[in-house]
Motif scaffolding. Structure first.
Motif, short mmCIF file in Angstrom:
data_model
loop_
_atom_site.label_atom_id
_atom_site.label_comp_id
_atom_site.label_asym_id
_atom_site.label_seq_id
_atom_site.Cartn_x
_atom_site.Cartn_y
_atom_site.Cartn_z
N TYR A 45 0.85 -1.18 0.00
CA TYR A 45 0.00 0.00 0.00
C TYR A 45 0.89 1.24 0.00
N TYR A 46 0.41 2.26 -0.72
CA TYR A 46 1.21 3.48 -0.87
C TYR A 46 0.39 4.70 -0.50
N VAL A 47 1.10 5.74 -0.10
CA VAL A 47 0.49 7.00 0.29
C VAL A 47 -0.33 7.56 -0.88
N ASP A 48 -1.51 8.10 -0.55
CA ASP A 48 -2.43 8.73 -1.51
C ASP A 48 -3.06 7.73 -2.48
N GLU A 49 -2.86 6.43 -2.25
CA GLU A 49 -3.50 5.42 -3.08
C GLU A 49 -4.54 4.68 -2.25
N PRO A 50 -5.82 4.75 -2.62
CA PRO A 50 -6.85 4.07 -1.83
C PRO A 50 -6.67 2.55 -1.87
N MET A 51 -6.92 1.92 -0.73
CA MET A 51 -7.00 0.46 -0.66
C MET A 51 -8.35 0.09 -0.07
N MET A 52 -8.71 -1.18 -0.16
CA MET A 52 -10.06 -1.58 0.24
C MET A 52 -10.03 -2.62 1.35
N ILE A 53 -10.91 -2.40 2.36
CA ILE A 53 -11.20 -3.38 3.41
C ILE A 53 -12.66 -3.79 3.25
N GLN A 54 -12.91 -5.10 3.31
CA GLN A 54 -14.25 -5.60 3.04
C GLN A 54 -14.72 -6.50 4.17
N VAL A 55 -15.93 -6.23 4.68
CA VAL A 55 -16.59 -7.08 5.67
C VAL A 55 -17.59 -7.94 4.93
N GLN A 56 -17.43 -9.25 5.03
CA GLN A 56 -18.29 -10.20 4.32
C GLN A 56 -19.19 -10.91 5.32
N VAL A 57 -20.49 -10.88 5.06
CA VAL A 57 -21.48 -11.58 5.90
C VAL A 57 -22.18 -12.58 4.99
N ASN A 58 -21.89 -13.88 5.17
CA ASN A 58 -22.40 -14.93 4.30
C ASN A 58 -23.39 -15.82 5.04
N GLY A 59 -24.29 -16.45 4.28
CA GLY A 59 -25.22 -17.42 4.85
C GLY A 59 -26.41 -16.80 5.56
N LEU A 60 -26.80 -15.59 5.17
CA LEU A 60 -27.95 -14.95 5.80
C LEU A 60 -29.26 -15.52 5.27
N GLN A 61 -30.27 -15.54 6.12
CA GLN A 61 -31.61 -15.88 5.67
C GLN A 61 -32.21 -14.67 4.96
N PRO A 62 -32.97 -14.89 3.88
CA PRO A 62 -33.58 -13.76 3.17
C PRO A 62 -34.43 -12.91 4.09
N GLY A 63 -34.34 -11.60 3.90
CA GLY A 63 -35.13 -10.67 4.70
C GLY A 63 -34.46 -10.19 5.97
N LYS A 64 -33.25 -10.70 6.27
CA LYS A 64 -32.55 -10.26 7.47
C LYS A 64 -32.04 -8.83 7.29
N ASN A 65 -32.16 -8.04 8.33
CA ASN A 65 -31.68 -6.66 8.31
C ASN A 65 -30.25 -6.64 8.85
N VAL A 66 -29.30 -6.22 8.00
CA VAL A 66 -27.89 -6.24 8.37
C VAL A 66 -27.32 -4.84 8.26
N GLU A 67 -26.55 -4.43 9.27
CA GLU A 67 -25.87 -3.15 9.26
C GLU A 67 -24.40 -3.37 9.59
#
Length: 608
Positions: free
Chosen positions: A40-62
């Motif tokens: 990673y370098y200064v002034d270059e955006p990098m990405m952090i990702q939170v993955q939530v898998n296996g949810l039942q349909p209709g679940k409210n996630v924040e």
């Protein structure tokens, strides 16, 4: 006592089973933290990702960043993505299916100074259950500018208006041989927080030569043109591309940079066939000058009533009607087309009360949603003439804001001639009764003289035939035979009338049972197909489902123009809002409610 002990043991077994069930459901939800691979370098955006898998349909996630950002660290997001997995199995003839939802929350991290930083923690809330994820440690290095590369980003002006489409020109220059250019170009990525803070309108690439723009949503490819030029005595290859920025809200952007990173070959070798290949390479960086611009709100002074958010230039409005001869109260379908160079996706039809006189036309209560395609947005609206004196559909005005002239501009459609007649009313003068023989004989000379006078003058516009003798039979006694005659009082006349009416009724019944009108069958088939499309949209992503629901309702509105369309137009507008929303949201509950209301609107349009 033993019975009480047995009941207590049973209760503990039930509680244990419930606890294991809850534990199974929680464990089925896989929550993890992932990060973009370094360095990673200064002034270059990098990405952090939170993955939530296996949810039942209709679940409210924040999900949110719940830590304190360090000085020099900028964290933006999250950008939300969603996917669905379906699984079906058949065991001993029994079919079972299940569906799970996977969600991704992407955060963009940018450092303005080198060093090691801890970014986190992150908090995930699933239906009231909260889990905290520890942060990650990131090390940002300082990458020196490569003297053989340049990056130039330019804007046409330093001040723009909300809703304006702004071209952003990106030029990457490389000094070196063609082999080095090809290798550096294949590894080139251009990044900037600018590309994540604003919405862009990008056309699909039409050539194989493209610039790769790294964003939080993924890589965006834009067409690029290759040229050669000389700078300070050095030869450069220049690749020029462009993106169209859409200014969403007012504000000031100061000091934002665009960077490009690639790999420059430091040593060359040969492959098995003797062709040159890179033996070693190193990271190379080039950054633009800081960008500074201001986004201004649309002025409120002198804003016309027919302004509905249009920003750009060269707009036109065209109107087509489905009929030109109508009676008072009959519906007229208007097809309104807007064209122009501007933000047509966000433009609405001006308020109908500002376009048509409500005393002469009956207007719908809600403004219809439009359909955008290419550089055209089309609206369908139905109005009714309420005044017999109307002789045309007046010119409809459309106003927009021209950012280059910094003023409001208006244009109008062409008026359309209308022929309006009164609604047909049957009066007492249209009823002919049997007159007595003496009345007929007394009026006959007077009527004959009146007709003769009309024929002589040649200017009779309208002839009254009430009481006129138009019969061919010349025997007056036969013609004036009264219903008081003995044979008229017999049973023959009533029976004849009854047989006549029975024959007509039988013919109508046979016709209706024997042959259904083709148009009715066609409308029923269309309704069935549209209802199926609306139900099927529940299993699709929200953006796709919204478009499918809106298209189905528009087909029904076109097929049933005389029905109440207020609910359908409201749902179409809501669908367009979801379809063109810049971010993806967890729309399972929204989608179910949308499908439910769309089914009600569809049946309402069909008159069920």
């Amino acid at each position: 006592m033993a019975d009480l002990k047995h009941k207590a043991q049973s209760l503990w077994m039930i509680l244990g089973w419930l606890a294991s069930l809850v534990a199974t459901q929680v464990s089925a939800q896989d929550i993890r933290l992932a990060q973009q691979r370094g360095p990673y370098y200064v002034d270059e955006p990098m990405m952090i990702q939170v993955q939530v898998n296996g949810l039942q349909p209709g679940k409210n996630v924040e999900c949110k960043f719940s830590g304190d950002p360090r000085a020099g660290i900028t964290i933006e997001g999250p950008q939300i993505g969603q996917s669905t997995n379906s699984f079906t199995q058949i065991i001993n003839g029994q079919v079972s299916s299940s569906e799970t939802v996977n969600m991704k929350f992407s955060f963009t991290v940018t450092s303005s100074q080198p060093g090691e930083f801890t970014v986190g923690p992150f908090t995930v809330n699933v239906e009231g259950r909260t889990k905290e994820l520890d942060g990650v440690t990131l090390e940002f290095g300082q990458l020196e500018e490569d003297e053989n590369m340049r990056l130039e980003v330019s804007l046409p002006r330093e001040k723009f208006y909300v809703g304006e489409k702004v071209p952003v020109t990106i030029r990457w220059l490389y000094s070196g041989d063609r082999n080095g250019l090809q290798y550096a170009f294949s590894n080139l990525q251009i990044r900037s927080p600018l590309f994540d803070q604003f919405e862009f309108d990008d056309s699909p690439p039409s050539t194989r030569t493209t610039l790769s723009i790294a964003t939080a949503q993924g890589i965006v490819e834009v067409d690029a043109e290759v040229t050669q030029e000389v700078r300070d005595g050095n030869d450069y290859f220049a690749l020029t591309g462009s993106r169209t920025l859409i200014a969403g809200k007012a504000g000031t952007i100061d000091g934002i940079r665009v960077t490009s990173r690639t790999q420059r070959v430091t040593a060359w070798g040969r492959d098995f066939f003797g062709d040159p290949r890179p033996r070693s390479s190193q990271a190379a960086l080039a950054s633009s000058q800081p960008l500074k611009f201001e986004i201004l709100p649309i002025p409120t002074a002198n804003r016309p009533a027919t302004f509905s958010g249009g920003v750009g230039r060269g707009f036109t409005i065209d109107v087509v009607t489905n009929r030109s001869v109508v009676r008072v109260g009959d519906p007229i379908s208007l097809d309104v087309s807007l064209k122009g160079d501007g933000n047509l996706e966000q433009v609405a039809l001006p308020p109908l009360a500002s376009l048509l006189d409500s005393k002469q036309f009956q207007l719908p209560t809600e403004t219809p949603a439009g359909v955008f395609s290419g550089n055209t947005k089309q609206f369908k609206v139905s109005v009714r003439v309420s005044d017999r004196a109307v002789n045309q559909l007046p010119a409809l005005q459309f106003s927009w804001f021209d950012p280059q002239q910094e003023k409001f501009v208006s244009t109008s459609s062409k008026p359309i001639a209308l022929q309006v007649t009164d609604a047909q009313i049957v009066s007492s003068r249209d009823v002919v009764s049997v007159r007595s023989q003496s009345d007929a004989r007394e009026e006959q000379p007077e009527q004959s003289s009146s007709l003769a006078a009309a024929n002589r003058s040649g200017v009779a516009d309208r002839l009254e035939f009430l009481g006129a003798n138009l019969a061919i039979e010349r025997n007056v006694q036969t013609l004036m035979l009264s219903s008081s005659s003995p044979w008229m009082q017999s049973w023959i006349v009533p029976v004849a009338y009854l047989l006549g009416f029975a024959s007509i009724l039988l013919a109508v019944i046979v016709q209706r049972r024997g042959k259904r009108p083709a148009e009715q069958l066609k409308l029923r088939s269309l309704l069935k197909q549209c209802l199926a499309d609306i139900r099927a949209s529940e299993s699709k992503p929200l953006k796709v489902a919204s478009q499918q629901i809106a298209e189905a309702l528009r087909r029904l509105i076109a097929a049933f123009p005389d029905c109440d369309r207020n609910l359908a137009n409201s749902i179409i507008g809501e669908c367009d809002g979801h379809h063109y929303a810049p971010t993806v949201v967890n729309g399972t509950e929204i989608q179910r409610d949308l499908v439910r209301r769309a089914l009600i609107a569809a049946e309402q349009l069909a008159g069920k």
